[in-house]
Scaffold this motif. Structure first.
Motif, PDB file in Angstrom:
ATOM      1  N   ARG A 104       0.818  -1.213   0.000  1.00 57.18           N
ATOM      2  CA  ARG A 104       0.000   0.000   0.000  1.00 57.18           C
ATOM      3  C   ARG A 104       0.856   1.270   0.000  1.00 57.18           C
ATOM      4  O   ARG A 104       0.488   2.278  -0.605  1.00 57.18           O
ATOM      5  N   GLU A 105       1.994   1.215   0.685  1.00 52.98           N
ATOM      6  CA  GLU A 105       2.868   2.387   0.704  1.00 52.98           C
ATOM      7  C   GLU A 105       3.413   2.683  -0.691  1.00 52.98           C
ATOM      8  O   GLU A 105       3.514   3.832  -1.108  1.00 52.98           O
ATOM      9  N   LEU A 106       3.762   1.628  -1.430  1.00 54.16           N
ATOM     10  CA  LEU A 106       4.351   1.814  -2.757  1.00 54.16           C
ATOM     11  C   LEU A 106       3.311   2.102  -3.826  1.00 54.16           C
ATOM     12  O   LEU A 106       3.518   2.937  -4.710  1.00 54.16           O
ATOM     13  N   TRP A 107       2.159   1.395  -3.751  1.00 56.67           N
ATOM     14  CA  TRP A 107       1.188   1.468  -4.841  1.00 56.67           C
ATOM     15  C   TRP A 107      -0.164   2.061  -4.455  1.00 56.67           C
ATOM     16  O   TRP A 107      -0.927   2.434  -5.330  1.00 56.67           O
ATOM     17  N   GLY A 108      -0.502   2.130  -3.176  1.00 54.53           N
ATOM     18  CA  GLY A 108      -1.782   2.665  -2.763  1.00 54.53           C
ATOM     19  C   GLY A 108      -2.876   1.611  -2.759  1.00 54.53           C
ATOM     20  O   GLY A 108      -2.630   0.416  -2.905  1.00 54.53           O
ATOM     21  N   GLU A 109      -4.087   2.085  -2.597  1.00 55.46           N
ATOM     22  CA  GLU A 109      -5.251   1.202  -2.512  1.00 55.46           C
ATOM     23  C   GLU A 109      -5.663   0.712  -3.894  1.00 55.46           C
ATOM     24  O   GLU A 109      -5.589   1.443  -4.878  1.00 55.46           O
ATOM     25  N   MET A 110      -6.105  -0.552  -3.962  1.00 59.99           N
ATOM     26  CA  MET A 110      -6.681  -1.082  -5.198  1.00 59.99           C
ATOM     27  C   MET A 110      -8.146  -1.410  -4.914  1.00 59.99           C
ATOM     28  O   MET A 110      -8.461  -2.367  -4.216  1.00 59.99           O
ATOM     29  N   VAL A 111      -9.029  -0.585  -5.442  1.00 63.38           N
ATOM     30  CA  VAL A 111     -10.460  -0.672  -5.158  1.00 63.38           C
ATOM     31  C   VAL A 111     -11.119  -1.621  -6.161  1.00 63.38           C
ATOM     32  O   VAL A 111     -10.864  -1.522  -7.372  1.00 63.38           O
TER      33      VAL A 111
END
Length: 276
Positions: A104-111
């Motif tokens: 999550r830190e590298l790519w963020g949330e995947m909704v």
């Protein structure tokens, strides 16, 4: 035709989202959503065209659908289930990026994306959003497609065209796990070449001339040869040296776009599958 630098981790020339007549091709990861939205100036895109579902190309898609609930998302049939339920994709990727927190830190949330928003592709489609042809182009990923914008004769090639940081010609073939297939990749390059494009749109990074297809094949062969004659540490050190020599001041952008240990891991997995 516009190249939007989404500035992954604040660095230029790592991930490029292409905008063509309001259509976004590979909108990037969730962590760069605000940069993308600022570039769009609040305007809703007409559609999202995903070359494949890896986080750096497609991770923000669900967040954009959440913002614009009627937004259509085009994706290959092999990748579509993972856009509806990204849990398995996130668990698999977490093993590469230090668990859920690192991911999550590298790519963020995947909704997740509702199935109703998905436009599922097989390859061979024409007139997508009134202007694009589609070819199934595995090799980098089993769910990879490329898009040919017929009015401009540009091909948007995701990772099949390799990674090249302008103005340097040095090219890396992105070969992360889990499903690199070298022979399929070569066949996919031939499919793109058959379109006779005037230019290529790379996600890593920007515009390239058609001779980039020769460069990515040469890069792929060089990396296969290097992986076959040494361990991961030797591979990583050699690739680091080559990238710094070939990309100069843009070397860190290339290394961020193509993590060197993953280049080795993907090729080693491919070789193991072959029994070589």
């Amino acid at each position: 035709m516009r190249a939007i630098d989404v500035r992954h981790q604040g660095r230029e020339k790592v991930i490029c989202c292409w905008e063509v007549d309001g259509v976004l091709i590979d909108p990037g990861p969730g962590v760069t959503e605000e940069t993308l939205l600022a570039a769009l100036g609040g305007e809703r895109p007409r559609a999202l065209l995903l070359t494949h579902i890896h986080f750096d190309h497609a991770g923000v898609s669900g967040s954009l659908v959440r913002r614009w609930p009627d937004l259509p998302v085009y994706v290959h049939e092999r990748g579509a289930p993972h856009m509806v339920d990204p849990s398995r994709l996130m668990a698999s990727a977490g093993r590469l990026y230090g668990g859920d927190e690192g991911l999550r830190e590298l790519w963020g949330e995947m909704v997740p994306i509702p199935e109703a928003n998905l436009r599922v592709l097989e390859g061979g489609e024409r007139d997508v959003e009134g202007a694009f042809r589609v070819e199934y182009t595995p090799g980098h990923a089993s769910h990879h497609v490329c898009y040919f914008h017929e009015p401009s004769r540009w091909a948007f090639v995701g990772d099949v065209g390799g990674a090249r940081i302008p103005p340097h010609d040095f090219t890396v073939a992105p070969t992360p796990p889990p499903d690199i297939d070298v022979e399929a990749w070569k066949a996919s390059v031939a499919r793109v070449r058959a379109w006779d494009p005037v230019a290529l749109g790379l996600t890593h990074f920007g515009e390239a001339r058609p001779e980039q297809l020769d460069r990515v094949l040469a890069a792929l062969e060089a990396q296969v040869e290097l992986e076959g004659r040494g361990d991961e540490a030797t591979f990583v050190a050699t690739m680091d040296e080559r990238i710094r020599a070939g990309c100069g001041e843009d070397a860190e952008s290339m290394i961020q776009a193509t993590p060197l240990d993953q280049l080795h891991m993907g090729l080693a997995r491919w070789r193991k599958k072959l029994g070589a």
